[in-house]
Design an enzyme around this catalytic site. Sequence first.
Site: not given
Length: 268
Positions: A151, A41, A114
């Site tokens: 993440c 990321e 995300k």
Amino acid sequence: MTAVAVVQFKSSEDKQENLRRSVDYVAEASAKKASIVCFPEFQMAFSPDSQSPAELSKMAEIVRGNFVTALRAAARKSRIGVVATIYEKGMNNRVFDTAVVISAGGTITSVYRKLHLYDALGFKESKKLMAGKKIEKPVKTQAGKIGVMICYDIRFPELSRLLTIKGADILVAPSAWVAGPMKEEHWQTMLKARAIENGSYMVAPDQVGNIYAGRSMVVDPIGAVILDMGQEEDMQVVELDMNKVKQARQSLPLLKNRRTDIYRLSAR
């Protein structure tokens, strides 16, 4: 067997320098016979607290902007797949945290924004970032069928399960895991859990340095750690035996044993 390259990266604030280094890693991964190379990321740049949402928004690009276009050309030249991440232009001085899957022919095959923003443990990503609104279906690659998370998504097991139900054999989670008390323990525990509960490989390239923990990992379908990159910037290539996915799901049939007559998991 298929070979996957994992890049543990320390992004600087210089987008062009990060791109140059990324292109070099793509070529190196191909030379080492990897079928796909996975970046962490915030590959495009490190965004310090001092950087305003407007400044980050100005640096961001569209998916078919220069950053991804250069990586597509590198993938095509080296005949290797790429999982890359960018700040994608959004609205109102906020950006999407976006992962782009690129085929060995240089085609964009998936764009994932995300879903879960890191508004926790003293951080508030929503000040600069916009949350995505869609789970992207797993995509076929030379390595296998991959499902992408980013993440903080790792902390929400529903997402990895939905990706697995939809066909993922490899879960890839580009990350910039912030260091802190118990954070490495959380990271290791959840990566193992996501792999075990889904009978999938878990590939998690992480940022290192700045405020990040490193410890990029690959975990096999029964929870064995086959790569832990510690605290050094590096690229490592690991071999994945896709027969282990089949064997894990046969011997520990968690997907089959779900009580879908009692509960169901679905996405809009």
